[in-house]
Design a protein around this motif. Structure first.
Motif, PDB file in Angstrom:
ATOM      1  N   GLY A 130       0.810  -1.217   0.000  1.00 15.43           N
ATOM      2  CA  GLY A 130       0.000   0.000   0.000  1.00 15.43           C
ATOM      3  C   GLY A 130       0.840   1.262   0.000  1.00 15.43           C
ATOM      4  N   GLY A 131       0.420   2.241   0.799  1.00 21.87           N
ATOM      5  CA  GLY A 131       1.110   3.525   0.847  1.00 21.87           C
ATOM      6  C   GLY A 131       2.481   3.472   1.470  1.00 21.87           C
ATOM      7  N   ASP A 132       2.876   2.305   1.988  1.00 22.19           N
ATOM      8  CA  ASP A 132       4.207   2.169   2.571  1.00 22.19           C
ATOM      9  C   ASP A 132       5.265   1.874   1.513  1.00 22.19           C
ATOM     10  N   LEU A 133       4.849   1.801   0.234  1.00 26.93           N
ATOM     11  CA  LEU A 133       5.784   1.530  -0.854  1.00 26.93           C
ATOM     12  C   LEU A 133       6.112   2.812  -1.606  1.00 26.93           C
ATOM     13  N   ALA A 134       7.402   3.057  -1.811  1.00 20.89           N
ATOM     14  CA  ALA A 134       7.867   4.139  -2.682  1.00 20.89           C
ATOM     15  C   ALA A 134       8.622   3.526  -3.854  1.00 20.89           C
ATOM     16  N   VAL A 135       8.526   4.176  -5.009  1.00 22.75           N
ATOM     17  CA  VAL A 135       9.172   3.690  -6.230  1.00 22.75           C
ATOM     18  C   VAL A 135      10.251   4.675  -6.647  1.00 22.75           C
ATOM     19  N   LEU A 136      11.462   4.170  -6.841  1.00 19.93           N
ATOM     20  CA  LEU A 136      12.567   4.945  -7.421  1.00 19.93           C
ATOM     21  C   LEU A 136      12.738   4.474  -8.859  1.00 19.93           C
ATOM     22  N   TRP A 137      12.512   5.376  -9.813  1.00 25.07           N
ATOM     23  CA  TRP A 137      12.556   5.025 -11.235  1.00 25.07           C
ATOM     24  C   TRP A 137      13.830   5.616 -11.826  1.00 25.07           C
ATOM     25  N   VAL A 138      14.873   4.788 -11.933  1.00 22.01           N
ATOM     26  CA  VAL A 138      16.191   5.241 -12.380  1.00 22.01           C
ATOM     27  C   VAL A 138      16.263   5.036 -13.891  1.00 22.01           C
ATOM     28  N   ASP A 139      16.133   6.120 -14.637  1.00 20.81           N
ATOM     29  CA  ASP A 139      15.930   5.996 -16.083  1.00 20.81           C
ATOM     30  C   ASP A 139      16.272   7.327 -16.747  1.00 20.81           C
ATOM     31  N   ALA A 140      16.850   7.249 -17.940  1.00 21.95           N
ATOM     32  CA  ALA A 140      17.133   8.463 -18.697  1.00 21.95           C
ATOM     33  C   ALA A 140      15.861   9.077 -19.270  1.00 21.95           C
ATOM     34  N   HIS A 141      14.798   8.284 -19.400  1.00 23.84           N
ATOM     35  CA  HIS A 141      13.547   8.730 -20.001  1.00 23.84           C
ATOM     36  C   HIS A 141      12.437   8.735 -18.960  1.00 23.84           C
ATOM     37  N   PRO A 142      11.405   9.569 -19.160  1.00 22.32           N
ATOM     38  CA  PRO A 142      10.370   9.676 -18.127  1.00 22.32           C
ATOM     39  C   PRO A 142       9.436   8.481 -18.054  1.00 22.32           C
ATOM     40  N   ASP A 143       9.192   7.787 -19.187  1.00 19.68           N
ATOM     41  CA  ASP A 143       8.273   6.634 -19.228  1.00 19.68           C
ATOM     42  C   ASP A 143       6.880   7.005 -18.731  1.00 19.68           C
ATOM     43  N   THR A 144       6.489   8.261 -18.921  1.00 19.56           N
ATOM     44  CA  THR A 144       5.173   8.728 -18.499  1.00 19.56           C
ATOM     45  C   THR A 144       4.324   9.133 -19.705  1.00 19.56           C
ATOM     46  N   GLY A 145       4.566   8.472 -20.834  1.00 20.87           N
ATOM     47  CA  GLY A 145       3.747   8.712 -22.002  1.00 20.87           C
ATOM     48  C   GLY A 145       2.384   8.056 -21.867  1.00 20.87           C
ATOM     49  N   THR A 146       1.489   8.431 -22.744  1.00 20.35           N
ATOM     50  CA  THR A 146       0.163   7.826 -22.804  1.00 20.35           C
ATOM     51  C   THR A 146      -0.164   7.524 -24.259  1.00 20.35           C
ATOM     52  N   PRO A 147      -1.093   6.601 -24.526  1.00 22.22           N
ATOM     53  CA  PRO A 147      -1.445   6.295 -25.921  1.00 22.22           C
ATOM     54  C   PRO A 147      -1.858   7.555 -26.674  1.00 22.22           C
ATOM     55  N   GLY A 148      -1.273   7.703 -27.870  1.00 21.51           N
ATOM     56  CA  GLY A 148      -1.571   8.879 -28.673  1.00 21.51           C
ATOM     57  C   GLY A 148      -0.526   9.969 -28.570  1.00 21.51           C
ATOM     58  N   ASP A 149       0.459   9.803 -27.699  1.00 23.07           N
ATOM     59  CA  ASP A 149       1.520  10.808 -27.558  1.00 23.07           C
ATOM     60  C   ASP A 149       2.426  10.883 -28.774  1.00 23.07           C
ATOM     61  N   GLY A 150       2.488   9.813 -29.558  1.00 23.27           N
ATOM     62  CA  GLY A 150       3.372   9.778 -30.719  1.00 23.27           C
ATOM     63  C   GLY A 150       4.139   8.476 -30.765  1.00 23.27           C
ATOM     64  N   TYR A 151       4.947   8.209 -29.742  1.00 23.22           N
ATOM     65  CA  TYR A 151       5.671   6.940 -29.679  1.00 23.22           C
ATOM     66  C   TYR A 151       4.724   5.862 -29.169  1.00 23.22           C
ATOM     67  N   THR A 152       4.689   4.728 -29.853  1.00 20.45           N
ATOM     68  CA  THR A 152       3.685   3.707 -29.558  1.00 20.45           C
ATOM     69  C   THR A 152       4.178   2.592 -28.635  1.00 20.45           C
ATOM     70  N   GLY A 153       5.450   2.603 -28.262  1.00 22.10           N
ATOM     71  CA  GLY A 153       5.979   1.543 -27.408  1.00 22.10           C
ATOM     72  C   GLY A 153       5.463   1.660 -25.981  1.00 22.10           C
ATOM     73  N   PHE A 154       4.977   0.555 -25.436  1.00 22.60           N
ATOM     74  CA  PHE A 154       4.417   0.583 -24.081  1.00 22.60           C
ATOM     75  C   PHE A 154       5.475   0.889 -23.030  1.00 22.60           C
TER      76      PHE A 154
END
Length: 297
Positions: free
Chosen positions: A128-152
């Motif tokens: 639950g709320g006791d979990l935090a996520v550290l996303w170590v990445d050069a890219h944001p990976d916060t796209g949504t369908p229709g943004d342009g790039y189609t890769g999930f």
């Protein structure tokens, strides 16, 4: 703190060689003509190699079945997502594998970045709320369908935060509040997903090779109040002077000693219950395989 680590009691080592989220035959373009999907399939080779090179694991190991079908029908872009049917099916299969094992901690050796969605969603349901996520990445990976790039893969973190394709979201046992997500090492500020990142209020810390980076990460973690951590590491965040067997990257990346310093610091501040390694693309091995196919061996 007596830290829990992904190799401890209740651990699961998950091998998830998904490649379809990388989208499109020309993603890297570093292989000879006539092998349009082989670059993407290199993500399928990466996870078993990570498993082979890793320390011995005395807990359970599970494999997520991943199709290698590269036919036009199999990789069709539907509703803005490349190979949508395969990616959705494999997400569901990964969740089934994890739920059957019911682990307290998960190490994932994956193909492209979207392999973290299933294990981190499981951990979010567990902690639950006791979990935090550290996303170590050069890219944001916060796209949504229709943004342009189609890769999930470009939509993986947004999906984990509860934003995106409704059918994918419905498959998840839980999502992570954006306030409990921190991006580390983000370099691609021109990505279309930046708008979603900013709207959701997902914070980020750049890496400047100084202890100041670690301090800011620990201060953020303290503000969340979370004591359990899931860490996603996209290998393309690394500086190519340290690691080159991935896509993207460059000489402005995170140095390995800095990454290890950060992981060590957060493991003292909380229990690491999940860690994923993604985007290992052993292209040289594919080239070697091409040579072997041409030799009389």
């Amino acid at each position: 703190m007596n830290s829990m680590h992904p190799t401890g009691p209740g651990a699961l080592r998950l091998i998830f060689p998904q490649w379809q989220g990388a989208a499109g035959a020309g993603t890297v373009g570093s292989l000879p003509a006539g092998q349009p999907h082989q670059t993407l399939l290199s993500y399928h080779l990466g996870p078993p190699l990570l498993e082979l090179l890793s320390p011995l694991h005395d807990g359970p190991t599970a494999f997520v079945p991943v199709s290698t079908d590269t036919s036009d029908a199999a990789v069709e872009t539907v509703d803005g997502i490349y190979a949508r049917a395969a990616v959705l099916q494999q997400l569901r299969q990964a969740l089934e594998v994890i739920q059957d094992a019911a682990p307290e901690t998960v190490v994932t050796f994956g193909g492209e970045c979207s392999v973290s969605v299933a294990p981190f969603s499981h951990l979010a349901a567990l902690y639950g709320g006791d979990l935090a996520v550290l996303w170590v990445d050069a890219h944001p990976d916060t796209g949504t369908p229709g943004d342009g790039y189609t890769g999930f893969r470009s939509m993986s973190l947004a999906t984990l935060a509860g934003e995106g394709d409704e059918e994918f979201l419905a498959a998840l046992p839980a999502v992570v509040p954006p306030s409990n997500i921190l991006q580390i090492g983000l370099r691609d500020w021109q990505d279309p997903g930046i708008g979603t990142k900013q709207r959701l209020g997902i914070r980020s810390v750049g890496i400047t090779d100084t202890p100041e980076d670690t301090r800011r990460i620990l201060e953020w973690l303290a503000l969340t109040g979370a004591t359990k951590l899931a860490v996603h590491v996209d290998l393309d965040v690394l500086d190519r002077r340290d690691f080159a067997d991935t896509t993207g990257g460059g000489s402005r990346g995170v140095r390995v000693p800095d990454l290890l310093r950060i992981i060590d610091a957060v493991s003292d501040a909380g229990d690491i219950v999940g860690i994923s390694l993604a985007q290992h693309a052993p292209l040289e091995l594919l080239r070697l395989g091409g040579l072997l196919r041409e030799l009389p061996v």
